[in-house]
Design a protein around this motif. Structure first.
Motif, mmCIF file in Angstrom:
data_model
loop_
_atom_site.group_PDB
_atom_site.id
_atom_site.type_symbol
_atom_site.label_atom_id
_atom_site.label_comp_id
_atom_site.label_asym_id
_atom_site.label_seq_id
_atom_site.Cartn_x
_atom_site.Cartn_y
_atom_site.Cartn_z
ATOM 1 N N ASN A 174 43.610 -71.973 -4.949
ATOM 2 C CA ASN A 174 43.277 -71.328 -6.222
ATOM 3 C C ASN A 174 41.908 -71.761 -6.726
ATOM 4 O O ASN A 174 41.094 -70.925 -7.154
ATOM 5 N N LEU A 177 39.100 -70.291 -4.342
ATOM 6 C CA LEU A 177 38.922 -68.849 -4.508
ATOM 7 C C LEU A 177 38.336 -68.503 -5.874
ATOM 8 O O LEU A 177 37.515 -67.574 -5.991
ATOM 9 N N PHE A 181 34.952 -66.381 -6.228
ATOM 10 C CA PHE A 181 34.923 -65.049 -6.840
ATOM 11 C C PHE A 181 34.153 -65.028 -8.162
ATOM 12 O O PHE A 181 33.453 -64.063 -8.459
ATOM 13 N N GLY A 195 41.474 -64.548 -7.693
ATOM 14 C CA GLY A 195 41.640 -65.777 -6.924
ATOM 15 C C GLY A 195 43.013 -66.381 -7.111
ATOM 16 O O GLY A 195 43.659 -66.840 -6.153
#
Length: 443
Positions: A174, A177, A181, A195
């Motif tokens: 998490n 990502l 992003f 994400g």
């Protein structure tokens, strides 16, 4: 077996289940903390939007926690009866139910996101960011509910370590990502939601793979069984009522605190955050109670159920005493961390003294709640929840009408916990919940 050896055996079992369960329980708050830290650097409107959307999501997701609780009870009962194949069949039913509900919520949530955000009355800018986040975040509902159900299956199988490892890996994913992003691809607040959804989906897939492999190993059916799915849904209805009564009490408490002004509301928010953090720790013991009691009753071991329940109650009281003492003694260290306002600090320091008094009560309440969930006693918990809510509302309204202040509100909330203790203790002292075999969990 001597009393000391019996207690030692229960202690090892409680710790084996409760410690990993605690780690998995804090995964969702950690998700939100990571999102807040990353989104916070985008700007104040984005952070406010995340807080608003996160509140809506947490409220919705909290209603469906029954997918974990009911599944744990059913699976543990069949495991205790020595029928691992049926235990896993129940688990598969729970997964199918979670998937169906998750897809439905994702569809409805995507369409309803603007209306949900508008209900909070935010500024136009915050409204735009919150809708953007929420529309992406609700796509993760199937994964979230599958995670509940999959975790419930493994808890019922007396495995709380696998959900912990999967939750930890999802958390790391998490963060990675979200950074990629939000800052790498410049997707803004929607990138944070994306994400998180992808990380949650990966975790859900991992849990489903673990459960499906176990089902295949014991030749449990994988196809959706409508009868089993309906039974899983039916078992969850009383737990939904129970959860809604708890949520209602917390919402009423927040509403009354809001009426006192900014300083009391700020102090209440911090005090409630501390209370909720300790509740997660106590809930880990309750989860151990769900798994242990379900297994004992499935194996028709009433004496073992009673002994394990007594020991978990002792753990609950002990943990409550320790947590209460830490909350009181550590005030000089943590109170200044939450606010630079002397008025907020002073009121917070007094409020935590009140809730610390009720931590031992909370310890027993959480344990007995978990024990009765593990026993499949959802109907009683639903009725008890309604009774305690009805008992609490006049106290809260009296505090509101008299404008009695934050300390009076926390004393009233302590009364709510005492009312919960009374209803749960009365049930636990009797024998009606000690239904053995595998049938009770299906009711």
């Amino acid at each position: 077996m001597s009393l000391i050896r019996l207690r030692s055996a229960h202690d090892r079992e409680i710790l084996r289940l409760a410690v990993p369960a605690f780690g998995a329980l804090i995964a969702e708050p950690v998700y939100l903390l990571a999102d807040s830290a990353i989104v916070g650097h985008l700007g104040t409107p984005q952070l406010a939007a995340l807080g608003l959307a996160g509140t809506a999501l947490q409220t919705l997701v909290g209603v469906f926690v029954f997918l974990a609780y009911a599944t744990t009870a059913s699976v543990a009962r069949h495991l205790g009866a020595g029928d691992r194949r049926s235990a896993l069949a129940y688990g598969i039913d729970g997964l199918w139910l979670a998937l169906g509900l998750g897809v439905l919520l994702a569809l409805v949530g995507t369409l309803a996101a603007p209306a949900v955000v508008s209900a909070f009355g935010p500024s136009p800018q915050v409204h735009e960011f919150a809708v953007s986040y929420l529309r992406v975040a609700v796509l993760g509902m199937p994964a979230l509910l599958l995670t509940f159900a999959g975790t419930g299956v493994l808890r019922g199988l007396q495995d709380t370590r696998t959900p912990l490892w999967i939750a930890g890996a999802s958390y790391v994913g998490n963060v990675v990502l979200n950074v990629l992003f939000v800052y790498g691809l410049h997707l803004g607040i929607a990138g944070s939601a994306l994400g998180t959804v992808l990380a949650q989906t990966a975790g859900a897939v991992a849990l489903v793979v673990v459960v499906v492999r176990a089902a295949r190993r014991y030749d449990a059916p994988l196809r959706p069984d409508l009868t089993g799915i309906r039974a899983s849904a039916h078992a969850g209805v009383p737990l939904i009522v129970r959860t809604l009564t708890l949520r209602a009490a917390l919402l009423v408490t927040a509403y009354v605190a809001t009426s006192f002004g900014d300083v009391p509301l700020a102090a209440h928010q911090v005090a409630f955050t501390l209370w909720n953090t300790l509740a997660i720790a106590l809930d880990a013991i309750a989860i151990a109670g769900q798994a242990i009691v379900g297994r004992y009753l499935g194996g028709s071991d009433v004496a073992g159920t009673r002994a394990a329940t007594r020991r978990m109650m002792e753990w609950g009281v002990g943990a409550g005493v320790v947590f209460g003492a830490v909350v009181v003694l550590a005030r000089p260290a943590y109170v200044p961390l939450f606010s630079a306002d002397p008025a907020v600090q002073a009121l917070l320091a007094q409020a935590v003294l009140v809730f610390a008094c009720f931590e031992p009560v909370a310890g027993i309440v959480f344990v007995l709640d978990g024990v009765l969930i593990g026993a499949g006693d959802g109907k009683y918990l639903a009725y008890a929840g309604l009774v305690t809510l009805v008992a609490f509302l006049p106290l809260a309204l009296l505090v509101y009408a008299a404008h009695a202040g934050l300390l009076a509100l926390w004393w009233a909330f302590g009364g709510f916990m005492v009312a919960r203790l009374a209803t749960l203790a009365v049930r636990a002292r009797g024998d009606a919940w000690l239904v053995t075999g595998t049938g009770a969990a299906r009711r």
